[in-house]
Enzyme design. Structure first.
Site, PDB file in Angstrom:
ATOM      1  N   ASP A  87     -31.499  17.168  32.546  1.00 20.58           N
ATOM      2  CA  ASP A  87     -31.350  18.560  32.979  1.00 20.58           C
ATOM      3  C   ASP A  87     -32.219  19.483  32.129  1.00 20.58           C
ATOM      4  OD1 ASP A  87     -30.434  20.884  34.186  1.00 20.58           O
ATOM      5  OD2 ASP A  87     -28.642  21.002  32.932  1.00 20.58           O
ATOM      6  N   ASP A 281     -36.153  23.379  36.880  1.00 23.53           N
ATOM      7  CA  ASP A 281     -34.866  22.794  36.528  1.00 23.53           C
ATOM      8  C   ASP A 281     -34.633  21.478  37.265  1.00 23.53           C
ATOM      9  OD1 ASP A 281     -32.279  22.262  35.790  1.00 23.53           O
ATOM     10  OD2 ASP A 281     -31.372  23.906  36.919  1.00 23.53           O
TER      11      ASP A 281
END
Length: 501
Positions: A87, A281
């Protein structure tokens, strides 16, 4: 005569000084630009040609469609094997330390002789889901990354809500963003910062997400890819690497200067593309856009679609699926979306998001019929800014060059099922302007606080002045009355004297 000669000499000297200063300024700017260009070119050459053993890291990412990509790690002594979701939109390494119905295993701290609890509470909310627990530290080893064992901070998850995905096969998250957004505060060193400081890794890593629609290094899995720490893996991309600056080091915040549909600009104020922020992201699936940008983009995409059946409103709102017979998906009937990123004030490049990327399979269990494949639009509106999620990155090799504060994009070596819908970089874009003008500038909390304090103090001063003004007014009134009385008294005295006389 002497004064005139002296004046001319001084004037000439002044003008020469000004000219020399201007020339110095011009040359300094020009050489600075040349130096920057050479610096980036040299950096890229060094990254690409330096000896770097990364083969063991190829194909180390696996996952399921819409459920993220995860990496295998060993935690503690004796080592416990777990999978962590990668992440780039958060900074904590967090792992399940308690049972949960959605996962099949968790990190048992009591079985690790090297685990230590810091006793500090930590919680992280996401757009969807949240978790809370306690900070600790232990040995972390990436199984595919040589010489990667470090003692790192771990957030031990005790409670969570809509965080784990049932059957996804990951039990935690590996936050790879900057320390600025680490929880509970920026003093908690993220895992990658620790890897760089303890093991001397270069401050750079690259991600290749191949998705379901590609032939991946892990053919037994639905999705696959690679994350390479410490350098750039030349085998994961072809062509050139195109860099765009990191605007702010918290998330990997970049700046969009334009959005296009089949080459046609949405022609919006570029600040709107970045309203809130624009981040890269891996932990978000969709391409998310501010509401106004999303609405205009969808309108423009629908204008490019000529088949009436594809204009189903529920699909474009992200609510319903579109289904076709298995093995046939009409990618060619949908337009390409281009996200334009600046290189500098004179150049930009477009990251093309193809239908193969933004038409996300919902999985066989969600298909309306066994003989059909169903898809959902993986572009959605978002109140907190633009997010270049996994569907944008799939088909590209994305390098997070933290040392030089830039994100680099290149065309991926993932095998493509539909070569006509192949993601590519548009390097032909001419850009002129200051891309910093497109960035969203949020008012600083400190400045806002000082402004409020200023207004409060001004109000208090105003209230204090009211009684003073009232007293001054009363004093002035009394003075006027006294003068009038004095004048009346003097007239009567005069008259009395006159009468007396």
């Amino acid at each position: 005569m002497e004064q005139a000669i002296m004046w001319n000499t001084q004037s000439t000297g002044s003008w020469l000084t000004i000219i020399l200063l201007l020339l110095e300024l011009i040359f300094s700017v020009v050489f600075a630009e040349l130096f920057q260009v050479k610096k980036h070119a040299r950096l890229r050459k060094e990254i690409n040609t330096a000896p770097f053993q990364y083969e063991s890291q190829i194909g180390n990412l696996v996952g399921k469609v819409g459920e993220g990509y995860y990496l295998e790690v060993l935690i503690g002594t004796q080592p416990q094997k777990l999978n962590l979701l990668i992440d780039t939109g958060s900074s904590n390494l967090a792992v399940a330390c308690a049972k949960d119905d959605s996962i099949d295993r968790y990190f048992q701290t009591n079985l690790s002789s090297t685990y230590g609890s810091l006793g500090v509470k930590v919680s992280v909310p996401y757009t969807v889901g949240s978790w809370s627990g306690l900070l600790g530290h232990d040995l972390i080893t990436m199984t595919t990354v040589p010489n990667s064992t470090v003692t790192a901070n771990i957030a031990c998850i005790q409670r969570s809500s809509s965080f784990y995905i049932n059957g996804s096969d990951w039990q935690g998250i590996l936050g790879l963003a900057y320390a600025d957004i680490a929880r509970p505060d920026s003093h908690v060193d993220p895992w990658f910062d620790t890897l760089v400081s303890q093991r001397g890794f270069n401050n750079v890593f690259g991600v290749q997400l191949c998705g379901r629609g590609y032939k991946t290094p892990n053919p037994e899995k639905l999705t696959g890819g690679s994350i390479v720490f410490g350098g750039v893996a030349a085998s994961l991309y072809h062509g050139s690497l195109y860099s765009t600056p990191v605007n702010k080091e918290w998330y990997y915040e970049v700046i969009l200067v334009d959005v296009k549909v089949n080459g046609h600009s949405l022609a919006m104020d570029c600040k709107e593309y970045n309203f809130g922020k624009t981040i890269v992201d891996t932990g978000t699936t969709n391409l998310r856009l501010p509401t106004r940008v999303f609405n205009k983009l969808v309108g423009s995409m629908k204008d490019q679609v000529t088949v009436t059946e594809l204009l189903f409103p529920g699909f474009w709102a992200g609510l319903d699926n579109l289904c076709w017979r298995e093995g046939y998906t009409p990618y060619h009937l949908f337009p390409n979306v281009s996200l334009v990123l600046p290189v500098n004030t004179t150049a930009a490049f477009g990251v093309i998001v193809t239908p193969q990327q933004y038409l996300r399979p919902v999985g066989e269990e969600n298909d309306d019929k066994p003989e059909n494949d169903c898809f959902k639009l993986a572009i959605s509106s978002f109140d907190s800014g633009t997010v270049l999620g996994a569907i944008v990155m799939e088909g590209y090799y994305v390098v997070f060059d933290r040392h030089n504060r830039q994100v680099l994009w290149a065309e991926s070596t993932c095998g493509y099922v539909d070569t006509k819908s192949r993601p590519s970089i548009d390097s032909s874009i001419i850009y002129a302007g200051d891309y910093n003008d497109c960035a969203y500038k949020k008012p600083e909390t400190r400045d806002l606080t000082l402004t409020i304090i200023g207004y409060v103090m001004a109000g208090i001063c105003g209230l204090c002045l009211v009684p003073l003004l009232v007293l001054t007014f009363q004093w002035q009134c009394r003075r006027v009355k006294c003068r009038k009385s004095s004048r009346r008294g003097s007239h009567s005295d005069v008259n009395d004297l006159m009468n007396d006389s």
